[in-house]
Design a protein around this motif. Structure first.
Motif, PDB file in Angstrom:
ATOM      1  N   PRO A  19       0.862  -1.175  -0.008  1.00 16.51           N
ATOM      2  CA  PRO A  19      -0.034  -0.126   0.264  1.00 16.51           C
ATOM      3  C   PRO A  19       0.990   1.322  -0.059  1.00 16.51           C
ATOM      4  O   PRO A  19       0.609   2.270  -0.406  1.00 16.51           O
ATOM      5  CB  PRO A  19      -0.754   0.080   1.280  1.00 16.51           C
ATOM      6  N   ASP A  20       2.162   1.258   0.761  1.00 16.20           N
ATOM      7  CA  ASP A  20       2.866   2.455   0.809  1.00 16.20           C
ATOM      8  C   ASP A  20       3.344   2.903  -0.586  1.00 16.20           C
ATOM      9  O   ASP A  20       3.505   3.979  -0.977  1.00 16.20           O
ATOM     10  CB  ASP A  20       4.013   2.173   1.728  1.00 16.20           C
ATOM     11  N   ALA A  21       3.912   1.829  -1.294  1.00 18.44           N
ATOM     12  CA  ALA A  21       4.346   2.062  -2.798  1.00 18.44           C
ATOM     13  C   ALA A  21       3.291   2.611  -3.711  1.00 18.44           C
ATOM     14  O   ALA A  21       3.632   3.341  -4.483  1.00 18.44           O
ATOM     15  CB  ALA A  21       4.743   0.562  -3.261  1.00 18.44           C
ATOM     16  N   GLU A  22       2.075   2.113  -3.373  1.00 17.32           N
ATOM     17  CA  GLU A  22       1.105   2.611  -4.247  1.00 17.32           C
ATOM     18  C   GLU A  22       0.736   4.160  -3.971  1.00 17.32           C
ATOM     19  O   GLU A  22       0.740   4.829  -4.888  1.00 17.32           O
ATOM     20  CB  GLU A  22      -0.207   1.865  -3.951  1.00 17.32           C
ATOM     21  N   ILE A  23       0.740   4.401  -2.673  1.00 18.28           N
ATOM     22  CA  ILE A  23       0.801   5.926  -2.615  1.00 18.28           C
ATOM     23  C   ILE A  23       1.785   6.679  -3.063  1.00 18.28           C
ATOM     24  O   ILE A  23       1.592   7.837  -3.754  1.00 18.28           O
ATOM     25  CB  ILE A  23       0.624   6.041  -1.083  1.00 18.28           C
ATOM     26  N   ARG A  24       3.078   6.233  -3.117  1.00 20.55           N
ATOM     27  CA  ARG A  24       4.079   6.997  -3.428  1.00 20.55           C
ATOM     28  C   ARG A  24       4.060   7.095  -5.006  1.00 20.55           C
ATOM     29  O   ARG A  24       4.437   8.276  -5.762  1.00 20.55           O
ATOM     30  CB  ARG A  24       5.570   6.504  -3.102  1.00 20.55           C
ATOM     31  N   LYS A  25       3.576   6.139  -5.739  1.00 25.47           N
ATOM     32  CA  LYS A  25       3.476   5.858  -7.119  1.00 25.47           C
ATOM     33  C   LYS A  25       2.423   7.152  -7.608  1.00 25.47           C
ATOM     34  O   LYS A  25       2.382   7.803  -8.427  1.00 25.47           O
ATOM     35  CB  LYS A  25       3.156   4.637  -7.639  1.00 25.47           C
ATOM     36  N   TRP A  26       1.275   6.918  -6.862  1.00 25.72           N
ATOM     37  CA  TRP A  26       0.287   8.107  -7.004  1.00 25.72           C
ATOM     38  C   TRP A  26       0.786   9.665  -6.874  1.00 25.72           C
ATOM     39  O   TRP A  26       0.538  10.413  -7.649  1.00 25.72           O
ATOM     40  CB  TRP A  26      -0.853   7.734  -6.405  1.00 25.72           C
TER      41      TRP A  26
END
Length: 614
Positions: A484-491
């Motif tokens: 989930p953290d990687a998805e936030i950074r990518k967004w």
């Protein structure tokens, strides 16, 4: 008629005797024919109908007249008078048409001589002819002969039947039968009831009440400001009139320290009741149904609340609650009541309370303070207790009575209710929601971490700011469980301007000298401020890809293939008489640049617009 002629021939009398018998026959025929229509029907309008009553029932009276039969409704008939019996008509018809003899036999001539059941046989002496004028007196011949002759002579059968017919007709004329069509109604005596307390409507009538009169003042129901759809019970006050003006009235009410003066606005008065008997005080609960929540103020200054169970025997039964939310019953004497108000039972809210599931987000608004309790429902506390977890730690922080003064109960919309039960603060979600505006509908996509949540809204943070989204606007809600953290950074990641310029050289912010040196391809238009490019427009016939987007292809296909992330879609509303505006799909993935895809009403890319974003 043949029968009478045969009897005349066999009688052996002379010409004068035959004439007498013929005269008697004609008289009987005329009498019977004249009385065939002697019945009289008197109508309520005053008119009279004469004829023969054929039949009579509960609905109609059928009358035979010379012009035909009449069917007269009983409701129009006042009386029916019968002057002739049906048997008399039967005798006349029997004599005329040769039918059977009437049921009542003619008098036996032998009975006059004391020998009933036998007919006397008497020999007649020869008679001398009599003058013609005496023919009419032959009817009394048997009586005069019996008085003068030494031997009694019995009358003939024809004379006996004629005399019997005459007697019956005479008796019928003297009698009169009157039948009523309606029976006079006899109403039972009613007990004299006590007059009920007089009720008047409006505040102007209250101003006319004499000073010293004890009344119950009713105020109208009104909406509860803290909850949409909730209705408060209008306050009812037991008071004594002191004085009244144009807009208000001063009244005295009993209190713990004696009487207290209160002011009542006449505009707030719906009606009032003048009470002179103790039983009239029960009407203070008029219109309040069992189950409605009431707040009762007593003359000693105390106040009790609870659901009304019933009013009987001069007392009101109320079910309240204690500090733990458990039910507690009270019996209140109506004579001690000074003021009553409350909340009308909201059936939908109480029905929703009975089906709440554990871990479900709820928002309960209570009367009369409008307090709103937000949290999760947790089990425990009893069947009539509503336990609420306020800090999301799984334990009950507030216990409320299920049947209490619930003005409103809000739950998560059914579409996301099950997902919301599993969500907790800190979870990363991808959501899509729609905002409605007068000119357009705006659809947004977002990825972030849940900061807080209630039955109304979901608060999501992405590291830079916090976005509050109502549940009713959310169209898609997915929990991201894998990285989930990687998805936030990518967004939240941005493409550098220089890196983006490698794919498309004419980006906003580019030096205008470089643009003029390279030249503009067909279908590309730029705007500048004299130093740098501020806006770029791309349309047909330019068909090359721009960050994965090509003019002429479907918008959805371009969004999926592009390396940019599109977070907002603006869908303008169609206005009558105006040309449809282009749909805009917006991305801010390039640092300092706002990238917009323009689409038509069929969802085809018609152009690309890039502008500088400071």
């Amino acid at each position: 008629m043949r029968r009478f002629m045969h009897l005349i021939r066999r009688s052996g009398t002379g010409r004068s005797g035959r004439r007498a018998l013929l005269a008697t026959l004609v008289l009987a025929t005329l009498l019977s024919g004249g009385n065939a229509h002697a019945d009289e029907v008197k109508l309520k309008s005053g008119k009279v109908r004469n004829g023969k009553v054929i039949s009579e029932n509960e609905r109609f009276v059928i009358l035979e007249t010379r012009l035909g039969r009449l069917r007269i409704p009983v409701s129009e008939v006042e009386s029916v008078s019968r002057r002739e019996d049906a048997s008399a008509d039967g005798d006349a018809d029997a004599e005329t048409d040769g039918a059977e003899a009437p049921d009542k036999p003619a008098p036996d001539p032998g009975a006059r001589r004391g020998r009933p059941g036998r007919r006397a046989i008497v020999r007649r002496a020869p008679r001398k002819p009599k003058p013609e004028p005496a023919a009419a007196s032959d009817e009394t011949a048997p009586a005069s002969t019996a008085a003068s002759a030494p031997e009694t002579v019995a009358p003939t059968a024809t004379e006996t039947e004629t005399q019997a017919e005459r007697d019956r007709l005479s008796q019928l004329r003297r009698s009169r039968v009157v039948r009523r069509t309606k029976r006079p109604a006899t109403e039972p005596e009613k007990a004299v009831a006590k007059p009920a307390p007089k009720a008047t409507i409006g505040g102007m009538d209250l101003a006319k009440v004499p000073a010293g009169t004890e009344v119950i003042v009713f105020q109208p129901p009104r909406p509860f400001a803290a909850a949409d759809g909730a209705i408060e019970i209008g306050a009812r006050l037991v008071a004594r009139m002191e004085m009244a003006g144009v807009k208000s009235a001063w009244m005295t009410v009993p209190g713990p320290k004696g009487t207290e003066r209160v002011a009542v606005r006449l505009a707030d008065v719906k009606r009032h009741i003048d009470i002179s008997e103790p039983d009239a005080l029960l009407r203070i609960f008029d219109g309040i149904k069992p189950g409605d929540w009431v707040r009762i103020q007593l003359n000693n200054g105390t106040t009790l609340q609870g659901g009304l169970e019933g009013v009987a025997d001069g007392a009101a039964r109320v079910i309240g609650s204690d500090a733990d939310g458990k039910a507690k019953r009270h019996a209140i004497r109506v004579s001690d009541v000074v003021r009553v108000d409350g909340l009308i039972l909201d059936a939908s809210s109480h029905r929703a309370i009975s089906v709440i599931e554990p871990d479900e987000l709820v928002a309960v608004t209570y009367w009369p303070d409008g307090e709103q309790v937000l949290g999760r429902f947790v089990e425990g506390g009893g069947a009539d207790v509503l336990s609420i977890d306020l800090d999301d730690d799984g334990t009950a922080d507030r216990r409320l009575m299920r049947s209490g003064p619930v003005a409103e109960l809000r739950r998560v919309p059914p579409r996301h209710r099950d997902a919301a039960r599993k969500l907790r603060a800190g979870d990363v979600v991808r959501l899509a929601f729609v905002e409605e505006f007068p000119e357009a509908a705006v659809r947004r996509n977002h990825i972030g971490r849940i900061a807080a949540m209630t039955a109304f809204n979901l608060s999501v943070e992405d590291g830079r700011d916090v976005m509050v989204v109502p549940f009713r606007h959310i169209t898609d809600l997915v929990v991201i469980e894998n990285r989930p953290d990687a998805e936030i950074r990518k967004w939240n990641a941005k493409m550098a301007h220089d890196d983006a310029a490698l794919d498309f050289a004419l980006l906003p912010g580019t030096n205008i000298a470089n643009t003029r040196a390279a030249g503009l391809p067909s279908g590309v238009t730029t705007l500048d401020n004299g130093r740098i490019v501020t806006q770029v427009f791309i349309s047909a016939p330019f068909t090359e890809e721009t960050f994965g987007v090509r003019v002429g292809e479907p918008v959805l296909q371009a969004v999926r293939r592009s390396q940019l992330r599109f977070h907002t879609t603006v869908m303008p509303r169609v206005r009558p008489g105006a040309e449809p505006e282009a749909q805009q799909t917006i991305s801010e993935s390039i640092e300092g640049v706002r990238f917009v895809i323009l689409g038509d009403d069929l969802g085809i890319v018609t152009g690309i617009e890039m502008s500088r974003r400071d």
